[in-house]
Design an enzyme around this catalytic site. Sequence first.
Site, mmCIF file in Angstrom:
data_model
loop_
_atom_site.group_PDB
_atom_site.id
_atom_site.type_symbol
_atom_site.label_atom_id
_atom_site.label_comp_id
_atom_site.label_asym_id
_atom_site.label_seq_id
_atom_site.Cartn_x
_atom_site.Cartn_y
_atom_site.Cartn_z
ATOM 1 N N CYS A 273 2.065 -0.363 1.030
ATOM 2 C CA CYS A 273 3.412 -0.898 0.849
ATOM 3 C C CYS A 273 3.518 -2.255 1.540
ATOM 4 O O CYS A 273 2.810 -2.516 2.517
ATOM 5 C CB CYS A 273 4.413 0.094 1.454
ATOM 6 S SG CYS A 273 6.135 -0.433 1.434
ATOM 7 N N GLY A 274 4.408 -3.085 1.067
ATOM 8 C CA GLY A 274 4.653 -4.360 1.729
ATOM 9 C C GLY A 274 5.172 -4.203 3.150
ATOM 10 O O GLY A 274 5.085 -5.129 3.952
#
Length: 160
Positions: free
Chosen positions: A35-36
């Site tokens: 995930c970012g």
Amino acid sequence: MSIYHMKVRTITGKDMTLQPFAGKVLMIVNTASKCGFTSQLKQLQELYDTYQQEGLEILGFPCNQFMNQEPGEEADIQEFCETNYGVTFPMFSKVDVNGKNAHPLFVYLTEHAKGMLGTKAIKWNFTKFIVDRNGEIVGRYSPNTNPKELEDDIVKLLEQ
């Protein structure tokens, strides 16, 4: 039912309740490795290193409900978190946080701490819930909230 009666499974497969965390300040987070926001694991670990002795516990619950960002098995997730971010705070088995298969802990959290505009659903990875020493949910924070931004609130809860 109190939060401490919730049944969970550790990332290594051990079934338990949250009772061992009674009397502590908890930050409960749905995590993902791809995930970012994954770099927030570093800040979570820094908070844990700084405040664990004072009673902070960070509980990580991997979740694959958002864009398939946690596809691995538990052993892979644990290795990734330890190797890349030095994670030593408790990690648990992968869970759903929304929908008919949502883990009861996250059903409880979202019923007692609604999101923006009163919504229950968790919108993304790294949504954070803060629980005080009495088991009361005192905050819900979006993925955009960096864990370090919560440090002052955590310190106040630890001092109570």
